[in-house]
Design a protein around this motif. Structure first.
Motif, PDB file in Angstrom:
ATOM      1  N   THR A  90       0.891  -1.178   0.000  1.00  0.00           N
ATOM      2  CA  THR A  90       0.000   0.000   0.000  1.00  0.00           C
ATOM      3  C   THR A  90       0.927   1.226   0.000  1.00  0.00           C
ATOM      4  OG1 THR A  90      -0.121  -0.141   2.410  1.00  0.00           O
ATOM      5  CG2 THR A  90      -1.968  -1.083   1.196  1.00  0.00           C
ATOM      6  N   ALA A  91       1.603   1.432  -1.115  1.00  0.00           N
ATOM      7  CA  ALA A  91       2.742   2.362  -1.156  1.00  0.00           C
ATOM      8  C   ALA A  91       2.388   3.801  -0.811  1.00  0.00           C
ATOM      9  CB  ALA A  91       3.386   2.306  -2.530  1.00  0.00           C
ATOM     10  N   GLY A  92       1.260   4.317  -1.335  1.00  0.00           N
ATOM     11  CA  GLY A  92       0.913   5.729  -1.119  1.00  0.00           C
ATOM     12  C   GLY A  92       2.047   6.625  -1.588  1.00  0.00           C
ATOM     13  N   MET A  93       2.370   7.633  -0.808  1.00  0.00           N
ATOM     14  CA  MET A  93       3.447   8.568  -1.164  1.00  0.00           C
ATOM     15  C   MET A  93       4.804   8.072  -0.656  1.00  0.00           C
ATOM     16  SD  MET A  93       2.442  11.079  -3.050  1.00  0.00           S
ATOM     17  CE  MET A  93       1.087  12.159  -3.441  1.00  0.00           C
ATOM     18  N   GLY A  94       4.860   6.843  -0.201  1.00  0.00           N
ATOM     19  CA  GLY A  94       6.139   6.198   0.080  1.00  0.00           C
ATOM     20  C   GLY A  94       6.840   6.618   1.360  1.00  0.00           C
ATOM     21  N   GLN A  95       6.139   7.311   2.244  1.00  0.00           N
ATOM     22  CA  GLN A  95       6.854   7.867   3.408  1.00  0.00           C
ATOM     23  C   GLN A  95       7.382   6.788   4.350  1.00  0.00           C
ATOM     24  OE1 GLN A  95       5.150  11.320   5.159  1.00  0.00           O
ATOM     25  NE2 GLN A  95       5.521  12.363   3.248  1.00  0.00           N
ATOM     26  N   ASP A  96       6.560   5.798   4.656  1.00  0.00           N
ATOM     27  CA  ASP A  96       7.039   4.725   5.548  1.00  0.00           C
ATOM     28  C   ASP A  96       8.160   3.943   4.869  1.00  0.00           C
ATOM     29  OD1 ASP A  96       5.211   5.122   7.729  1.00  0.00           O
ATOM     30  OD2 ASP A  96       3.637   4.287   6.464  1.00  0.00           O
ATOM     31  N   GLU A 111       1.571   0.179  -5.891  1.00  0.00           N
ATOM     32  CA  GLU A 111       0.482   1.155  -5.707  1.00  0.00           C
ATOM     33  C   GLU A 111      -0.494   1.019  -6.886  1.00  0.00           C
ATOM     34  OE1 GLU A 111      -0.599   3.529  -3.336  1.00  0.00           O
ATOM     35  OE2 GLU A 111      -2.182   3.724  -4.834  1.00  0.00           O
ATOM     36  N   ARG A 112      -1.790   1.014  -6.574  1.00  0.00           N
ATOM     37  CA  ARG A 112      -2.784   0.809  -7.641  1.00  0.00           C
ATOM     38  C   ARG A 112      -3.417   2.097  -8.157  1.00  0.00           C
ATOM     39  NH1 ARG A 112      -7.736  -2.008  -4.294  1.00  0.00           N
ATOM     40  NH2 ARG A 112      -7.972  -0.399  -2.693  1.00  0.00           N
ATOM     41  N   ASP A 146      -2.434  -3.419  -8.893  1.00  0.00           N
ATOM     42  CA  ASP A 146      -3.164  -3.800  -7.687  1.00  0.00           C
ATOM     43  C   ASP A 146      -2.337  -4.871  -6.957  1.00  0.00           C
ATOM     44  OD1 ASP A 146      -6.165  -3.816  -6.412  1.00  0.00           O
ATOM     45  OD2 ASP A 146      -5.075  -5.689  -6.136  1.00  0.00           O
ATOM     46  N   SER A 147      -2.166  -4.694  -5.655  1.00  0.00           N
ATOM     47  CA  SER A 147      -1.251  -5.579  -4.928  1.00  0.00           C
ATOM     48  C   SER A 147      -1.773  -7.000  -4.789  1.00  0.00           C
ATOM     49  CB  SER A 147      -0.956  -5.009  -3.545  1.00  0.00           C
ATOM     50  OG  SER A 147      -0.240  -3.823  -3.695  1.00  0.00           O
ATOM     51  N   ASP A 164      -0.402  -0.548   4.919  1.00  0.00           N
ATOM     52  CA  ASP A 164      -0.887   0.657   5.616  1.00  0.00           C
ATOM     53  C   ASP A 164      -2.102   1.161   4.854  1.00  0.00           C
ATOM     54  OD1 ASP A 164      -1.277   3.099   6.880  1.00  0.00           O
ATOM     55  OD2 ASP A 164       0.404   4.075   5.878  1.00  0.00           O
ATOM     56  N   MET A 166      -5.782   2.983   3.981  1.00  0.00           N
ATOM     57  CA  MET A 166      -6.326   4.286   4.347  1.00  0.00           C
ATOM     58  C   MET A 166      -7.084   4.180   5.663  1.00  0.00           C
ATOM     59  SD  MET A 166      -5.413   6.287   1.927  1.00  0.00           S
ATOM     60  CE  MET A 166      -6.419   7.746   2.022  1.00  0.00           C
ATOM     61  N   VAL A 187      -7.949   8.836  -3.448  1.00  0.00           N
ATOM     62  CA  VAL A 187      -7.749   7.393  -3.292  1.00  0.00           C
ATOM     63  C   VAL A 187      -9.028   6.670  -2.860  1.00  0.00           C
ATOM     64  CG1 VAL A 187      -6.554   5.686  -1.874  1.00  0.00           C
ATOM     65  CG2 VAL A 187      -5.278   7.588  -2.840  1.00  0.00           C
ATOM     66  N   ASP A 190      -9.987   2.162   1.409  1.00  0.00           N
ATOM     67  CA  ASP A 190      -9.449   0.845   1.046  1.00  0.00           C
ATOM     68  C   ASP A 190     -10.319  -0.235   1.694  1.00  0.00           C
ATOM     69  OD1 ASP A 190      -7.415   2.018  -0.394  1.00  0.00           O
ATOM     70  OD2 ASP A 190      -6.009   1.999   1.279  1.00  0.00           O
TER      71      ASP A 190
HETATM   72  C1  SAM Z   1      -2.602   5.237   3.675  1.00  0.00           C
HETATM   73  S1  SAM Z   1      -1.919   5.153   2.082  1.00  0.00           S
HETATM   74  C2  SAM Z   1      -0.291   4.560   2.394  1.00  0.00           C
HETATM   75  C3  SAM Z   1       0.630   5.624   2.901  1.00  0.00           C
HETATM   76  C4  SAM Z   1       2.064   5.187   2.930  1.00  0.00           C
HETATM   77  N1  SAM Z   1       2.307   4.178   3.934  1.00  0.00           N
HETATM   78  C5  SAM Z   1       2.992   6.353   3.169  1.00  0.00           C
HETATM   79  O1  SAM Z   1       3.775   6.310   4.149  1.00  0.00           O
HETATM   80  O2  SAM Z   1       2.988   7.311   2.375  1.00  0.00           O
HETATM   81  C6  SAM Z   1      -2.651   3.734   1.351  1.00  0.00           C
HETATM   82  C7  SAM Z   1      -2.303   3.551  -0.110  1.00  0.00           C
HETATM   83  O3  SAM Z   1      -2.482   2.172  -0.433  1.00  0.00           O
HETATM   84  C8  SAM Z   1      -2.991   2.076  -1.738  1.00  0.00           C
HETATM   85  N2  SAM Z   1      -3.650   0.763  -1.869  1.00  0.00           N
HETATM   86  C9  SAM Z   1      -4.672   0.289  -1.143  1.00  0.00           C
HETATM   87  N3  SAM Z   1      -5.011  -0.953  -1.532  1.00  0.00           N
HETATM   88  C10 SAM Z   1      -4.161  -1.282  -2.534  1.00  0.00           C
HETATM   89  C11 SAM Z   1      -4.021  -2.433  -3.360  1.00  0.00           C
HETATM   90  N4  SAM Z   1      -4.823  -3.498  -3.248  1.00  0.00           N
HETATM   91  N5  SAM Z   1      -3.033  -2.426  -4.283  1.00  0.00           N
HETATM   92  C12 SAM Z   1      -2.201  -1.358  -4.400  1.00  0.00           C
HETATM   93  N6  SAM Z   1      -2.312  -0.233  -3.666  1.00  0.00           N
HETATM   94  C13 SAM Z   1      -3.271  -0.184  -2.746  1.00  0.00           C
HETATM   95  C14 SAM Z   1      -3.954   3.253  -1.847  1.00  0.00           C
HETATM   96  O4  SAM Z   1      -4.212   3.582  -3.196  1.00  0.00           O
HETATM   97  C15 SAM Z   1      -3.187   4.329  -1.086  1.00  0.00           C
HETATM   98  O5  SAM Z   1      -2.370   5.083  -1.950  1.00  0.00           O
END
Ligand code: SAM
Length: 244
Positions: A90-96, A111-112, A146-147, A164, A166, A187, A190
Motif C-alpha cells: 500500500t505504497a501511497g506517497m512512500g513515506q514509511d 500502488e494501484r 493492484d497488490s 498501511d 487508508m 484514493v 481501502d
Molecule cells: C494510507 S496510504 C499509504 C501511505 C504510505 N504508507 C505512506 O507512508 O505514504 C494507502 C495507499 O495504499 C494504496 N492501496 C490500497 N489498496 C491497494 C491495493 N490493493 N493495491 C495497491 N495499492 C493499494 C492506496 O491507493 C493508497 O495510496
C-alpha cells in the motif's frame, strides 16, 4: 479523479505509461500538471501536492539520528534485518517505505492508484538525483499494479510485507491535514484491505506488518501475533500461513 493538464505531455516516458491510465474528470477541483520538472497536483486553497523526499519536514525527519527509532523500523526489526527486502503493498506517497530504504532496506512499492503511483515514481526518480537521498532512492522500486494481483503473480520471496491501508478521515485544519483530505478524495477508502492481508499471509515472507491507528479494529478481524505501539499508531504483526 483529476483534471489532466496539457503540460503532462512533457513528463518523462516512465510516467506517461501510468498517466495514460488516469480517468480524467473535468469537474474535479484537482489538476495534475508537469511544472518545474516535477509532477504537481494543484489543489484549491493550498500548496500543490508533490512527492518530494529531498526537502521539507519529511527530509529533515529522514536525516535525523532518531530514524532507527521510527515505529516502522521497530516493526520491521531493522536491527535483525538491516537489509530487509520489504514489499510495501500500500505504497501511497512512500513515506514509511522510504524511511526503511534510508536505513538500508530494499523496498519494492506497489500502488494501484495511478495519480499516486505516478507521483511516487516521480518522487523516487528525483530523489535519485539528490546526493543526500540517492542511496536510499536507488534501493527503491515502484510497480503500478493492484497488490492482490501482484501477490498472486509474483514468485519472489521477501522478508517483510508492509500494509498501511487508508484510515477513516478525521477533521483537522492545518495544511498538512488538508493534504491528507485531498489524498482521501483521490484514493477513496481501502475497503478491501482485509483481503489484502489474507493474500499477504499466503505469500512467501517472514512476516507481515500492518499499520493501524491505535483505536482501529484488527484488519480483517484477524488477531495479530504481536504488536508494536506508539502514542497514536500501532503495527500489528502477522506470520504467513504457508511454509515455503
Ligand atoms: C494510507 S496510504 C499509504 C501511505 C504510505 N504508507 C505512506 O507512508 O505514504 C494507502 C495507499 O495504499 C494504496 N492501496 C490500497 N489498496 C491497494 C491495493 N490493493 N493495491 C495497491 N495499492 C493499494 C492506496 O491507493 C493508497 O495510496
Amino acid at each position: 479523479m483529476v483534471q489532466l493538464d496539457k503540460s503532462l505531455r512533457y513528463a518523462p516516458s516512465n510516467l506517461q505509461d501510468i498517466i495514460q491510465t488516469i480517468q480524467e474528470d473535468s469537474r474535479s477541483p484537482y489538476q495534475l500538471v508537469w511544472q518545474e520538472q516535477r509532477l504537481q497536483l494543484l489543489c484549491p486553497d493550498m500548496l500543490p501536492l508533490i512527492c518530494d523526499f529531498t526537502q521539507g519536514e519529511y527530509f529533515h525527519r529522514i536525516q535525523s539520528a532518531g530514524i532507527r527509532g521510527e515505529l516502522v523500523a521497530k516493526a520491521v526489526n531493522i536491527k535483525k534485518y538491516p537489509q530487509a527486502n520489504v514489499l510495501d503493498i500500500t505504497a501511497g506517497m512512500g513515506q514509511d517505505g522510504f524511511i526503511l530504504a534510508t536505513i538500508g532496506a530494499q523496498v519494492h512499492f506497489v500502488e494501484r492508484n495511478p495519480v499516486v503511483a505516478s507521483m511516487l515514481t516521480d518522487g523516487i526518480e528525483r530523489a535519485k538525483l539528490n546526493s543526500q537521498t540517492s542511496v536510499a532512492a536507488e534501493r527503491c522500486k515502484v510497480t503500478f499494479e493492484d497488490s492482490e494481483h501482484f501477490l498472486n503473480r509474483s514468485k519472489t520471496a521477501v522478508d517483510i510485507i508492509h500494509i498501511d491501508p487508508m484510515f477513516p478521515e478525521r477533521k483537522k485544519s492545518a495544511q498538512v491535514k488538508k493534504s491528507m483530505s485531498v489524498f482521501h478524495q483521490i484514493v477513496g477508502k481501502d475497503i478491501d484491505a482485509g483481503d489484502l492481508l489474507k493474500a499477504a499471509r499466503q505469500f512467501n515472507c517472514k512476516k507481515i506488518i500492518v499499520k493501524r491507528p491505535n483505536a482501529a479494529p484488527y484488519l480483517g478481524e484477524i488477531n495479530p501475533s504481536s504488536q508494536i505501539k506508539s502514542k497514536k499508531h500501532r503495527y500489528d504483526v502477522y506470520l504467513p500461513l504457508v511454509k515455503y
